[in-house]
Design an enzyme around this catalytic site. Structure first.
Site, PDB file in Angstrom:
ATOM      1  N   TYR A   1       2.851   9.839  -0.487  1.00 25.09           N
ATOM      2  CA  TYR A   1       4.033   9.281   0.169  1.00 25.09           C
ATOM      3  C   TYR A   1       5.445   9.723  -0.461  1.00 25.09           C
ATOM      4  CZ  TYR A   1       0.144   6.353   2.539  1.00 25.09           C
ATOM      5  OH  TYR A   1      -0.896   6.092   3.211  1.00 25.09           O
TER       6      TYR A   1
ATOM      7  N   ASP B   1       0.847  -1.067   0.082  1.00 27.12           N
ATOM      8  CA  ASP B   1       0.071  -0.099  -0.010  1.00 27.12           C
ATOM      9  C   ASP B   1       0.874   1.384   0.123  1.00 27.12           C
ATOM     10  OD1 ASP B   1      -3.181   1.039   0.797  1.00 27.12           O
ATOM     11  OD2 ASP B   1      -1.273   2.388   1.760  1.00 27.12           O
TER      12      ASP B   1
ATOM     13  N   HIS C   1      -7.651   9.607  -1.498  1.00 27.08           N
ATOM     14  CA  HIS C   1      -6.898   9.680  -0.371  1.00 27.08           C
ATOM     15  C   HIS C   1      -7.643  10.291   0.790  1.00 27.08           C
ATOM     16  CE1 HIS C   1      -2.589   9.506   1.074  1.00 27.08           C
ATOM     17  NE2 HIS C   1      -3.416   9.492   2.240  1.00 27.08           N
TER      18      HIS C   1
ATOM     19  N   LYS D   1      -3.188   6.123  -4.191  1.00 30.64           N
ATOM     20  CA  LYS D   1      -3.983   6.815  -3.816  1.00 30.64           C
ATOM     21  C   LYS D   1      -3.703   8.330  -4.483  1.00 30.64           C
ATOM     22  CE  LYS D   1      -3.726   5.038   0.666  1.00 30.64           C
ATOM     23  NZ  LYS D   1      -2.427   4.484   0.636  1.00 30.64           N
TER      24      LYS D   1
END
Length: 274
Positions: free
Chosen positions: A53, A48, A111, A78
């Site tokens: 990120y 994930d 998200h 996401k």
């Protein structure tokens, strides 16, 4: 353990989603590559990540370096808040594919529920899904009212809702709503960002020769919730996943659930600012 890590839940569209995976939130790009590779080599099949990120490049590199066939892996990413909207979501998704160097993802999520934008973002995800570029689509951090609003305006009901979920934030009503609508709940921050110094967890863990973290992750699984704990430590990758050889009693599950304080370690989906 490797076989256990392939155990899955079947989503509403028939796609199998591994019950247990690795989250790479706040993992540096270069570290993500080695961590993802090590996780997959340890038996993980569910990874994930997210555009926010900033480690999709490393995540994709780790997937490829593992040597495991792509169709044996489940990769989630996401759409970030600043990219929400119909056209911007389509562009952002393509950028994610390019960074991951994948032809498709197994799951793409919105998200956060950005007011005034998440419906258009969802329409873009429906298009991505119809084109076969994502095997499943879903949301993250959506509360009941967000889900109701989205479902009323959409052709496809989200298949997954990834939310903060742990013994101090059990989100019972949200989980019930998701079950009623065949939306699979996934727990982010299942280990409460390390806030595991809770006597009950230690007591139950001692009974099974398990750590408090392992007790919590086992509780997740017995609640029917997908769990994706984060770690960059090879030994913890193995320890976190070593939760398939014991089972909590109904009483223990209830005791852990009773720890709930509606306490968040992350932002409130009704009041976030980023």
């Amino acid at each position: 353990m490797t076989r256990a890590l392939t155990e899955s839940y079947t989503l509403s569209n028939g796609v199998d989603m591994p019950k247990f995976g690795l989250g790479v939130w706040k993992v540096a790009d270069d570290v993500a590559a080695s961590t993802v590779q090590a996780a997959i080599e340890a038996g993980y099949r569910h990874i994930d990540t997210a555009a926010a990120y900033q480690n999709e490049v490393g995540t994709g590199a780790g997937v490829r370096a593992s040597g495991v066939a792509r169709d044996q892996l489940f990769v989630t990413t996401k759409i970030w808040n600043a990219e929400q909207g119909y056209d911007t979501t389509l562009a952002a998704f393509q950028a994610s594919l390019d960074k991951l160097q994948l032809d498709y993802v197994d799951l793409i999520l919105i998200h956060w529920p950005v007011k005034g934008k998440y419906k258009d973002t969802w329409r873009a995800l429906e298009k991505i899904y119809s084109e076969g570029k994502a095997r499943a689509i879903g949301v993250s951090n959506f509360q009941i009212h967000h889900l109701q609003d989205l479902i009323e305006a959409s052709e496809i009901v989200p298949m997954v809702n990834q939310v903060e979920y742990h013994p101090l934030l059990t989100q019972v009503e949200l989980q019930s709503f998701c079950q009623e609508h065949n939306i699979r709940l996934t727990a982010w921050s299942p280990l409460m960002q390390g806030n595991l110094d809770i006597p009950l967890l230690a007591e139950i863990g001692a009974k099974y020769s398990k750590s408090p973290a392992q007790v919590v992750l086992r509780w997740d699984l017995q609640q029917g919730v997908v769990t994706i704990p984060k770690t960059t430590t090879p030994s913890r990758l193995v320890e976190n996943a070593d939760v398939f050889d014991f089972e909590l009693t109904e009483e223990e599950v209830a005791q852990i659930s009773a720890l709930n304080r509606n306490q968040r370690f992350g932002p409130d989906p009704d009041n976030f600012n980023f």
